[in-house]
Design an enzyme around this catalytic site. Sequence first.
Site, PDB file in Angstrom:
ATOM      1  N   TYR A   1      -1.946  35.371 116.453  1.00 16.40           N
ATOM      2  CA  TYR A   1      -3.155  34.648 116.875  1.00 16.40           C
ATOM      3  C   TYR A   1      -2.762  33.278 117.407  1.00 16.40           C
ATOM      4  O   TYR A   1      -2.106  32.494 116.717  1.00 16.40           O
ATOM      5  CB  TYR A   1      -4.084  34.511 115.686  1.00 16.40           C
ATOM      6  CG  TYR A   1      -5.522  34.213 116.027  1.00 16.40           C
ATOM      7  CD1 TYR A   1      -6.430  35.237 116.222  1.00 16.40           C
ATOM      8  CD2 TYR A   1      -5.976  32.908 116.115  1.00 16.40           C
ATOM      9  CE1 TYR A   1      -7.767  34.968 116.498  1.00 16.40           C
ATOM     10  CE2 TYR A   1      -7.310  32.630 116.392  1.00 16.40           C
ATOM     11  CZ  TYR A   1      -8.199  33.667 116.581  1.00 16.40           C
ATOM     12  OH  TYR A   1      -9.514  33.395 116.855  1.00 16.40           O
TER      13      TYR A   1
ATOM     14  N   TYR B   1      -9.630  34.654 125.206  1.00 16.24           N
ATOM     15  CA  TYR B   1      -9.906  34.363 123.798  1.00 16.24           C
ATOM     16  C   TYR B   1     -11.067  35.236 123.371  1.00 16.24           C
ATOM     17  O   TYR B   1     -12.221  34.921 123.646  1.00 16.24           O
ATOM     18  CB  TYR B   1     -10.231  32.883 123.634  1.00 16.24           C
ATOM     19  CG  TYR B   1     -10.669  32.484 122.241  1.00 16.24           C
ATOM     20  CD1 TYR B   1      -9.741  32.317 121.222  1.00 16.24           C
ATOM     21  CD2 TYR B   1     -12.015  32.272 121.949  1.00 16.24           C
ATOM     22  CE1 TYR B   1     -10.147  31.941 119.944  1.00 16.24           C
ATOM     23  CE2 TYR B   1     -12.421  31.900 120.678  1.00 16.24           C
ATOM     24  CZ  TYR B   1     -11.489  31.736 119.684  1.00 16.24           C
ATOM     25  OH  TYR B   1     -11.890  31.367 118.423  1.00 16.24           O
TER      26      TYR B   1
END
Lengths: 443, 389
Positions: B293, B343
Amino acid sequence: MTTIEEAAAKIAAAGPCSPRLARDPVNQATVNTWIEAIGDANPVYRDPYFAASSVHKGLVAPPAMAQVWTMPGLRGARAGDDPMGAIITVLDEAGYSSIVATNCEQTYHRYLRPGERVAVTTELEGVAGPKRTALGEGWFVTTHMRWTVDGELVGEMLFRVLKYRPAAPEPPAPVLRPVISRDTEFFWAGLRAGELRIQRWGDTLRHPPGPMPPDGALDTTPDYLVASGRGTVYSYVVHHHPPVPGKRLPFVVALVELEEGVRVIGELLDAAPDEVRIGLPVVAAFVRVDDDLTLPAWKPLVSGEAGSNRPGHSRAVSELPPLRIDASTTFVVSTALATRDFQDVHHDRDAAVARGSQDIFLNILTDTGLVQRFVSEWAGPEAIIRSVKIRLGVPCYAGDTLTFTGRVLARDGAEVEVAVSATGKLGEHVTGTVALTLPAGAS
Amino acid sequence: MTLSRAAAIAGIGATEFSKDSGRSELRLAAECVTHALADAGLVASDVDGLVSFTMDGTAEIALARELGIPELSFFSRVHYGGGAAAATVQQAAMAVATGIADVVVTYRAFNERSGQRFGRVSAAAAAQVNSSGVDNAFHYPMGIATPAATVAMVAQRYLHDYGATSEDFGRIAVVDRAHAATNPAAWFHGRPITLAEHQASRWVAEPLHLLDCCQESDGGVALVVTSAERARDLRHPPAVVAAAAQGSGPDQYVMTSYYRDDLAALPEMGVVGRQLWAQSGLGPSDVDVAVLYDHFTPYVLMQLEELGFCGRGEAKDFIAGDTLTLNGPLPLNPHGGQLGEAYIHGMNGIAEAVRQVRGTAVNQVRGVDAVVVTAGTGVPTSGLVLTRD
């Protein structure tokens, strides 16, 4: 496609306008006025003896003056085929009446010499919008200018302006207010009374506070200790973007370890961002917002204690010596005129205020000049500036002080790229990069 | 009963990734789920479970109505922002493994650029009247009010403690953007960056430059989870859930765990990592691709440390050279990550992990047997190990 985009496509398709000759050849008088106003002491622009034995083998004009030679002047009018005039008319008619320069990226293929007469062409690269900006809704207009001498390309520039519809000024945003619970009320009451209160369960301090003791016993209750307010910066943030209600950009927030042992967050006041470091001794301050709310904050314990070293952050890069520019009214006016920019917002305070500014402000040609001066003073008089690419942030009004800082981004032999930033009272005024070639033998 | 290898991801689906989708979040959710079901070779009436993030704006029942899913026997939401991503698959896998559901779809869809932008100050987060609002009172009013600022506080201490530099953060952005450059689905397709460009990009919250921060994106991603056994009969080779874990650490806050002894660490990801290795029987050396991430670059370095790829403070040395490139020893985010592709709160990373296991990724790493994929960092989080059958 919108009407504006259609009009822009048509203007762009017409290509560059026909070359327009500078009013005067490159000349020493104009150079002297410019270097005096900008404060550039480089002898290659004014000292024939130094210049003759320099890398240039004679006097040259400052590269950042490229645009100066072809400025239209006080009574100048745009040519009929100038695409900038055409797109401005389109946007004016659509209600986007105000203009501000945002980007200027100049590339210098060679330095100019006295006596050379420059011609310029302008081409519209395109428009982007409508965009919501801090100034109001607007369109970014990008043009490409090319400077030639007898047909030889000597320099070029990407120039971007924002044409916008001024937004009504918004009242300053209120601070973000805390949500307060029964467990945390004493902390906020303490701030109102000028006390930094830390929750205490027996001998154990706890911050942020909560309803349960470390041992889990349900029959104990906490009290609090009034902290001395002294501590050191454990970590910190310099916040630049986006805006935060109640704060002026940029601002520093520090996580402080109190001498009592707990960590507390607050804005760090009275310290320039580059003075802050981990370990900086600070003392608590109390910022009253209104009758109900006071926020915790910090100030350096001793002024001048901060120093400028920022460990772990910039240690690995070469920093340029900072340059402070006192942007007085005289400075703003003289540089505007020395760059042959006669827009009233750079010399007439009443006109500037009537257009929504708080005072006259520095023009973008001067920013390019100051960036060139700042980097040249570090790199030496014989460094050759290849390009200056800048982006404008907040305005620099008369009376402000600009601090230029810079650092080397990349170096390949004599070829160097430097990042530059200039900050004033309102925040970051200019950021950009400069590419240059260091003189032979420089280390 | 163990969870490991009981379930598999059998379908993945996504919308395009953009800055302005031009349609509702509910529509985006319905589109990505439709694509995921088609990818699996299933239809809406096969679905009996839906899982998403508490932050997602689309209710399970609204999605079921739009897609014509007749009945749901399992629906669940996971909290803590992007920390939920891998946990949605864990929820689905647990439901499948226990027979509570047969086909569970997990989804995340939002207009996070054209609508509510996460990079801005959220006055609502500061004003919520619950324990998280009380937590937020100790940093929002003082000016730590954006995700970047919350991370910058930890990143500054990390630089100080371990002698890392902003350039070490930048190397993550450069790798992600290099991978995005050859991924046509990525927003930054064809637009790699150099370390010098990273260093020259403007400050957002020092020590974070703009290019340390992920994009704000519009889009949606959905994943179809079913039993490993059923997945073998479907259209693609299964991406087996060899491990699925959540983690929260000591003295945990949402993005502001500033009061722990060691600020420059992500112990909640350590909690996840230890479970991933124990459940899967694998270790860091068995991992062929890492999808970590990357909303902000510093936390990628710290994840490498928490997951055991290197020691504490050693990530700056570990990532030197070609370590994270497609042909390196630990290829990172071959799709371009959230800095390069989009994102989508970590869900696009899970989809990439599935493609890498299938062998169908646009930037395919050779000989992939196992992929580790993580969810949002700085918050209670989650992770997966996906393997070939």
